[in-house]
Design an enzyme around this catalytic site. Structure first.
Site, PDB file in Angstrom:
ATOM      1  N   HIS A   1       0.849  -1.193   0.000  1.00 24.05           N
ATOM      2  CA  HIS A   1       0.000   0.000   0.000  1.00 24.05           C
ATOM      3  C   HIS A   1       0.879   1.235   0.000  1.00 24.05           C
ATOM      4  CE1 HIS A   1      -3.140   2.846   1.150  1.00 24.05           C
ATOM      5  NE2 HIS A   1      -3.975   1.931   0.701  1.00 24.05           N
TER       6      HIS A   1
ATOM      7  N   ASP B   1      -7.938  -5.605  -0.001  1.00 21.89           N
ATOM      8  CA  ASP B   1      -8.400  -6.484  -1.078  1.00 21.89           C
ATOM      9  C   ASP B   1      -7.984  -7.940  -0.896  1.00 21.89           C
ATOM     10  OD1 ASP B   1      -9.676  -4.482  -2.645  1.00 21.89           O
ATOM     11  OD2 ASP B   1      -7.705  -3.732  -3.197  1.00 21.89           O
TER      12      ASP B   1
HETATM   13  N1  CMC Z   1       4.190  -7.528  -4.673  1.00 17.37           N
HETATM   14  C1  CMC Z   1       5.534  -7.477  -4.818  1.00 17.37           C
HETATM   15  N2  CMC Z   1       6.275  -6.364  -4.646  1.00 17.37           N
HETATM   16  C2  CMC Z   1       5.629  -5.254  -4.313  1.00 17.37           C
HETATM   17  C3  CMC Z   1       4.236  -5.221  -4.131  1.00 17.37           C
HETATM   18  C4  CMC Z   1       3.528  -6.419  -4.316  1.00 17.37           C
HETATM   19  N3  CMC Z   1       2.194  -6.449  -4.163  1.00 17.37           N
HETATM   20  N4  CMC Z   1       3.861  -3.970  -3.798  1.00 17.37           N
HETATM   21  C5  CMC Z   1       4.983  -3.235  -3.778  1.00 17.37           C
HETATM   22  N5  CMC Z   1       6.049  -4.020  -4.079  1.00 17.37           N
HETATM   23  C6  CMC Z   1       7.472  -3.605  -4.091  1.00 17.37           C
HETATM   24  C7  CMC Z   1       7.811  -2.832  -5.352  1.00 17.37           C
HETATM   25  O1  CMC Z   1       8.293  -3.697  -6.363  1.00 17.37           O
HETATM   26  C8  CMC Z   1       8.881  -1.888  -4.845  1.00 17.37           C
HETATM   27  O2  CMC Z   1      10.078  -2.601  -4.716  1.00 17.37           O
HETATM   28  P1  CMC Z   1      11.491  -1.848  -4.975  1.00 17.37           P
HETATM   29  O3  CMC Z   1      11.575  -0.786  -3.912  1.00 17.37           O
HETATM   30  O4  CMC Z   1      12.508  -2.903  -4.850  1.00 17.37           O
HETATM   31  O5  CMC Z   1      11.414  -1.281  -6.365  1.00 17.37           O
HETATM   32  C9  CMC Z   1       8.409  -1.543  -3.425  1.00 17.37           C
HETATM   33  O6  CMC Z   1       7.639  -2.675  -3.017  1.00 17.37           O
HETATM   34  C10 CMC Z   1       7.534  -0.290  -3.359  1.00 17.37           C
HETATM   35  O7  CMC Z   1       6.472  -0.458  -4.274  1.00 17.37           O
HETATM   36  P2  CMC Z   1       5.818   0.709  -5.130  1.00 17.37           P
HETATM   37  O8  CMC Z   1       5.230   0.140  -6.359  1.00 17.37           O
HETATM   38  O9  CMC Z   1       6.792   1.824  -5.271  1.00 17.37           O
HETATM   39  O10 CMC Z   1       4.682   1.165  -4.143  1.00 17.37           O
HETATM   40  P3  CMC Z   1       3.467   2.096  -4.498  1.00 17.37           P
HETATM   41  O11 CMC Z   1       3.153   2.850  -3.290  1.00 17.37           O
HETATM   42  O12 CMC Z   1       3.739   2.861  -5.737  1.00 17.37           O
HETATM   43  O13 CMC Z   1       2.288   1.053  -4.860  1.00 17.37           O
HETATM   44  C11 CMC Z   1       0.521  -0.489  -4.638  1.00 17.37           C
HETATM   45  C12 CMC Z   1       1.300   0.667  -3.986  1.00 17.37           C
HETATM   46  C13 CMC Z   1      -0.696  -0.793  -3.794  1.00 17.37           C
HETATM   47  C14 CMC Z   1       0.066  -0.075  -6.032  1.00 17.37           C
HETATM   48  C15 CMC Z   1       1.456  -1.723  -4.726  1.00 17.37           C
HETATM   49  O14 CMC Z   1       1.822  -2.140  -3.428  1.00 17.37           O
HETATM   50  C16 CMC Z   1       0.826  -2.873  -5.495  1.00 17.37           C
HETATM   51  O15 CMC Z   1       0.927  -2.918  -6.723  1.00 17.37           O
HETATM   52  N6  CMC Z   1       0.126  -3.819  -4.793  1.00 17.37           N
HETATM   53  C17 CMC Z   1      -0.597  -4.864  -5.486  1.00 17.37           C
HETATM   54  C18 CMC Z   1      -1.935  -4.343  -5.968  1.00 17.37           C
HETATM   55  C19 CMC Z   1      -2.910  -4.139  -4.820  1.00 17.37           C
HETATM   56  O16 CMC Z   1      -3.076  -4.993  -3.970  1.00 17.37           O
HETATM   57  N7  CMC Z   1      -3.613  -2.994  -4.832  1.00 17.37           N
HETATM   58  C20 CMC Z   1      -4.616  -2.661  -3.830  1.00 17.37           C
HETATM   59  C21 CMC Z   1      -4.183  -1.508  -2.979  1.00 17.37           C
HETATM   60  S1  CMC Z   1      -5.171  -1.308  -1.477  1.00 17.37           S
HETATM   61  C22 CMC Z   1      -6.773  -0.930  -1.956  1.00 17.37           C
HETATM   62  C23 CMC Z   1      -6.917   0.172  -2.913  1.00 17.37           C
HETATM   63  O17 CMC Z   1      -6.342   1.251  -2.793  1.00 17.37           O
HETATM   64  O18 CMC Z   1      -7.666  -0.021  -3.866  1.00 17.37           O
END
Ligand code: CMC
Length: 430
Positions: free
Chosen positions: A307, A364
């Protein structure tokens, strides 16, 4: 801490005021940054930007705290309010008294049906149309039927618009499911409460009323409440962005539905179940799933994990996880996907990759397991999220419109394209 921040550019020092939110969160007021310095702040995913001041929802992502209008999210589980009460709380800032709740509920009942002409719109969509596309289109279509709400200057009128939208989203959602199955529409029942009425419109058949199980009604009520607001997330920011142009409430919320649809946001609840199903059918093992999520050469992510704001356990996920066992036991459902989800969580939480990045289950991860047990089809999962999130969108839209200082939202960019060059006529191009 000082109440001023200093920024030095080319040896010149500029000062910016620091202000503090109710919970001690500090912010540097950059509203005059460009006017003063000629520079803009570059933060493409807005991870460090406060786009507004808001009194609706508070999150402390490090401590795993979520509060609606000051009330901790866990109390909505223990105190068991109705979703409609929580919608009112979010929109109007206080818990409704009996009279206010009765009046608002009456408005919801009176406005549950959609205009007869709108029913024909469903015929224009292919039977395979994604329900989120239908939902967004139909919410936008409400603008055609209620132009009296294009400008809202009085509180009564706003309440009427909000009641219409909160009530009708449920009918539109149920009808999108019915039309995808070739089933006749079931009219809303004036005696049923919010969640029971939705289940009735989804699952009743002509001359055969669906018997609403109180356990299902309660679980749905709680799920909707847990989704009801989450401050400036992607879809809410979209609603505010569209609303900032003074677009009407329906158009703004239709845009919110589109933003919610994506798999990184509300669409994750569908993606989680698909991931769990693919483990269940033996396509991939839980261990390989974790391995793939960590592999920098793979675009795969552990869906339902991580998140932007929470760097600890999402408090909504904690409540939902607790409910999973209870709901499944009450309904007599044994879902192998729950065991797979528990296994994935166990593997992830002891893995340094997830620990170092603060990746925990989000809202989720477990919600789909409850929705499945209720008989809600997977393609409707994100629609359920949208029904829950709607009061939050409405509350945020209202707050923005009541703020006399709010301006059209219009970020800047850093241009990195060609410098000026001449147009080349077609016959002279190589
Ligand atoms: N699986 C594997 N690695 C992950 C995940 C994941 N679900 N989420 C983040 N990471 C890693 C990412 O690769 C990055 O690694 P590094 O620093 O080595 O490059 C680090 O964690 C930070 O991730 P980010 O993409 O910069 O984080 P963000 O804040 O931009 O993204 C997120 C947040 C929710 C989009 C992301 O965690 C994600 O894609 N999660 C899976 C999709 C998901 O479950 N979404 C629902 C979110 S909660 C409800 C809502 O808001 O709708």
């Amino acid at each position: 801490m000082s109440d001023k921040a200093a920024l030095t550019i080319d040896g010149k020092v500029y000062e910016f005021a620091i202000f503090t939110g109710t919970e001690g969160e500090k912010a540097i007021d950059m509203t005059n940054l460009r006017a003063q310095t000629g520079c803009v702040a570059y933060d493409p995913s807005y991870a460090n930007v406060g786009s507004c001041k808001s009194a609706i929802t508070y999150i402390d992502g490090e401590k795993g705290i979520l509060r609606y209008r000051g009330i901790p999210i866990e109390q909505f589980d223990t105190e068991k309010p109705n979703f409609v009460e929580v919608a009112w709380l979010l929109i109007f800032g206080k818990l409704p008294n009996k009279k206010e709740l009765a009046a608002f509920s009456k408005k919801l009942t009176e406005n549950a049906a959609i205009h007869e002409a709108m029913k024909y719109h469903f015929e224009g969509f292919p039977i395979t149309a994604p329900p989120m596309a239908i939902l967004s289109a139909m919410i936008n279509a409400l603008s055609c039927f209620y132009p009296q709400f294009f400008t809202i200057h009085e509180e009564d009128v706003f309440e009427d618009a909000a009641a219409r939208l909160i009530s009708k989203i449920r009918t539109i959602a149920a009808y999108s499911y019915r039309s995808s199955r070739g089933r006749p529409f079931i009219a809303p029942h004036p005696k049923l409460r919010y969640c029971a009425n939705f289940l009735h419109m989804m699952f009743s058949e002509p001359y055969e009323l669906y018997q609403v199980d109180p356990a299902v009604e309660d679980a749905l009520n709680l799920l909707l409440i847990l989704h009801a607001d989450h401050e400036q997330n992607c879809s809410t920011s979209t609603v505010r962005m569209v609303g900032s142009s003074r677009a009407n409430l329906f158009a703004s919320c239709a845009a919110g539905v589109c933003a919610l649809w994506g798999p990184l946001h509300g669409g994750a609840n569908t993606a989680v179940i698909e991931m769990l199903q693919s483990i269940h059918t033996g396509n991939i093992s839980p261990e390989d799933c974790i391995k793939m999520a960590k592999d920098k050469n793979s675009s795969f992510r552990l869906m339902g994990f991580g998140h932007r704001v929470y760097k600890s356990y999402d408090p909504r996920a904690r409540v939902i996880k607790k409910q999973c066992d209870k709901v499944l036991a009450t309904l007599g459902v044994n879902d192998p996907l729950l065991d797979i989800a528990l296994k994935l969580e166990e593997l992830a939480l002891k893995d340094s990759f997830f620990q170092e990045r603060g990746l925990y289950p989000n809202v989720d991860f477990y919600s789909g397991i409850i929705l499945r047990a209720m008989g809600i089809p997977v393609e409707m999962f994100t629609v359920m999220f949208a029904i829950g999130r709607l009061p939050g969108w409405i509350a945020q839209w209202r707050e923005q419109h009541l703020d006399a200082s709010s301006r059209i939202m219009r970020p800047r960019q850093i241009y990195i394209g060609n410098k000026q060059r001449d147009y080349i006529p077609l016959e002279k191009r190589g």
